[in-house]
Design a protein around this motif. Structure first.
Motif, PDB file in Angstrom:
ATOM      1  N   SER A  74      10.374  -3.919   9.856  1.00 19.67           N
ATOM      2  CA  SER A  74      11.252  -3.344  10.859  1.00 19.67           C
ATOM      3  C   SER A  74      11.363  -1.853  10.559  1.00 19.67           C
ATOM      4  CB  SER A  74      12.645  -3.991  10.814  1.00 19.67           C
ATOM      5  OG  SER A  74      13.547  -3.280  11.632  1.00 19.67           O
TER       6      SER A  74
ATOM      7  N   MET B 214      16.880  -8.883  12.451  1.00 19.36           N
ATOM      8  CA  MET B 214      15.844  -9.721  11.840  1.00 19.36           C
ATOM      9  C   MET B 214      16.355 -10.394  10.566  1.00 19.36           C
ATOM     10  SD  MET B 214      12.458  -7.320  12.401  1.00 19.36           S
ATOM     11  CE  MET B 214      11.344  -8.484  11.595  1.00 19.36           C
TER      12      MET B 214
ATOM     13  N   GLN C 182      18.710 -13.264  11.549  1.00 23.32           N
ATOM     14  CA  GLN C 182      18.093 -14.400  12.223  1.00 23.32           C
ATOM     15  C   GLN C 182      16.992 -15.066  11.402  1.00 23.32           C
ATOM     16  OE1 GLN C 182      16.746 -12.745  15.941  1.00 23.32           O
ATOM     17  NE2 GLN C 182      18.800 -12.020  16.498  1.00 23.32           N
ATOM     18  N   GLY C 183      16.390 -14.313  10.478  1.00 21.58           N
ATOM     19  CA  GLY C 183      15.262 -14.842   9.719  1.00 21.58           C
ATOM     20  C   GLY C 183      15.685 -15.537   8.434  1.00 21.58           C
TER      21      GLY C 183
ATOM     22  N   GLU D 169      17.433  -3.015  14.212  1.00 20.85           N
ATOM     23  CA  GLU D 169      16.437  -4.078  14.324  1.00 20.85           C
ATOM     24  C   GLU D 169      16.368  -4.857  13.011  1.00 20.85           C
ATOM     25  OE1 GLU D 169      11.868  -4.428  15.846  1.00 20.85           O
ATOM     26  OE2 GLU D 169      12.228  -3.090  14.143  1.00 20.85           O
TER      27      GLU D 169
ATOM     28  N   LEU E 250      11.365  -9.190   4.059  1.00 19.13           N
ATOM     29  CA  LEU E 250      11.546  -8.284   5.182  1.00 19.13           C
ATOM     30  C   LEU E 250      11.593  -6.860   4.655  1.00 19.13           C
ATOM     31  CD1 LEU E 250      12.188  -7.593   8.134  1.00 19.13           C
ATOM     32  CD2 LEU E 250      14.619  -7.923   7.598  1.00 19.13           C
TER      33      LEU E 250
ATOM     34  N   ASP F  97       7.504  -9.197   6.855  1.00 20.79           N
ATOM     35  CA  ASP F  97       7.689  -8.629   8.187  1.00 20.79           C
ATOM     36  C   ASP F  97       8.181  -7.192   8.024  1.00 20.79           C
ATOM     37  OD1 ASP F  97       7.058 -11.085   9.393  1.00 20.79           O
ATOM     38  OD2 ASP F  97       9.141 -11.767   9.207  1.00 20.79           O
TER      39      ASP F  97
ATOM     40  N   TYR G 177      14.694 -15.183   4.857  1.00 20.19           N
ATOM     41  CA  TYR G 177      13.964 -14.360   3.902  1.00 20.19           C
ATOM     42  C   TYR G 177      14.445 -14.608   2.470  1.00 20.19           C
ATOM     43  CZ  TYR G 177      12.415 -11.828   8.049  1.00 20.19           C
ATOM     44  OH  TYR G 177      11.861 -11.497   9.266  1.00 20.19           O
TER      45      TYR G 177
END
Length: 226
Positions: free
Chosen positions: A30, A39, A42-43, A35, A4, A28, A45
């Motif tokens: 952000s 992420m 919840q992700g 944000e 991330l 990903d 990584y």
């Protein structure tokens, strides 16, 4: 790796994402701190790349929030602030590495891969063994031979560091940086006091002394007396 990137400079974020993709990794992006926090929480990584200066929530506060929530995903901080005090602050807030802008992508990639390897190794490692000493990292218990050793939290952390660097001389600076997190003056005797207490616990009533002072250099935990 699944990564991330939390970076408000879209050109920098795209540059990093493109390089990671070419190296076979997924990333990903952000562009704001809040944000990025959502992420990262919840992700799933393998590592986080976090710019220090972010809108809504700065990078250090983001990392601190993640650590407060128990998320241990390795975080690499990116920043134009490169003074020693800046790097120390970043590490104390929960960052695992610190890279100053501008940077070479090859160095960024190498640092990320090192963080991911270390995280995987630590996730799998539950026991440390050095000679007669055995440490249960999950149960926070220590034995020498069959004898349990009762350690205070700081003593446990000190012994863990010594065991991870067994048969190597560790300096006072290394201990201050890794066990005390830079919180004490290098001239303080806090290390000597804790080493003395730890030695009394792991070496008392045993024929072989494992924890030794190397005059003018530091300390060494040996499997057996040389």
């Amino acid at each position: 790796m699944q990564l991330l990137i939390v970076e408000d400079d879209t050109a920098t974020a795209a540059y990093i994402q493109k390089g990671l993709s070419e190296a076979g990794h997924n990333a990903d992006i952000s562009t704001t701190g809040d944000e990025g926090l959502a992420m990262a929480t919840q992700g799933n990584y393998d590592a986080l790349i976090i710019d220090r200066m972010l809108p809504n929530l700065d990078g250090l506060s983001l990392i601190s929030s993640l650590r407060d929530r128990g998320l241990k995903t390795p975080a690499l901080i990116l920043s134009t602030l490169g003074e020693v005090s800046d790097r120390v602050e970043g590490l104390k807030m929960g960052g695992d590495d610190y890279l100053t802008k501008p940077f070479a992508f090859s160095e960024l990639l190498a640092r990320l891969e090192a963080l991911a390897r270390r995280n995987t190794a630590e996730a799998q490692e539950t026991t440390l063994v050095v000679g007669e000493l055995r440490m249960d990292l999950l149960g926070r218990e220590v034995w020498r031979g069959g004898t349990p050793i009762d350690l205070q939290p700081r003593e446990f952390r000190l012994l863990e560091f010594l065991m991870r660097h067994s048969n190597q001389v560790v300096t006072r600076t290394m201990l201050l940086e890794n066990v005390w997190d830079y919180n004490f003056d290098p001239q303080t005797n806090v290390i000597d006091v804790h080493i003395s207490r730890l030695r009394g616990k792991i070496d008392k009533n045993f024929d072989t002394q494992m924890l030794n002072t190397v005059r003018g250099a530091g300390y060494i935990l040996r499997e057996s007396q040389a």
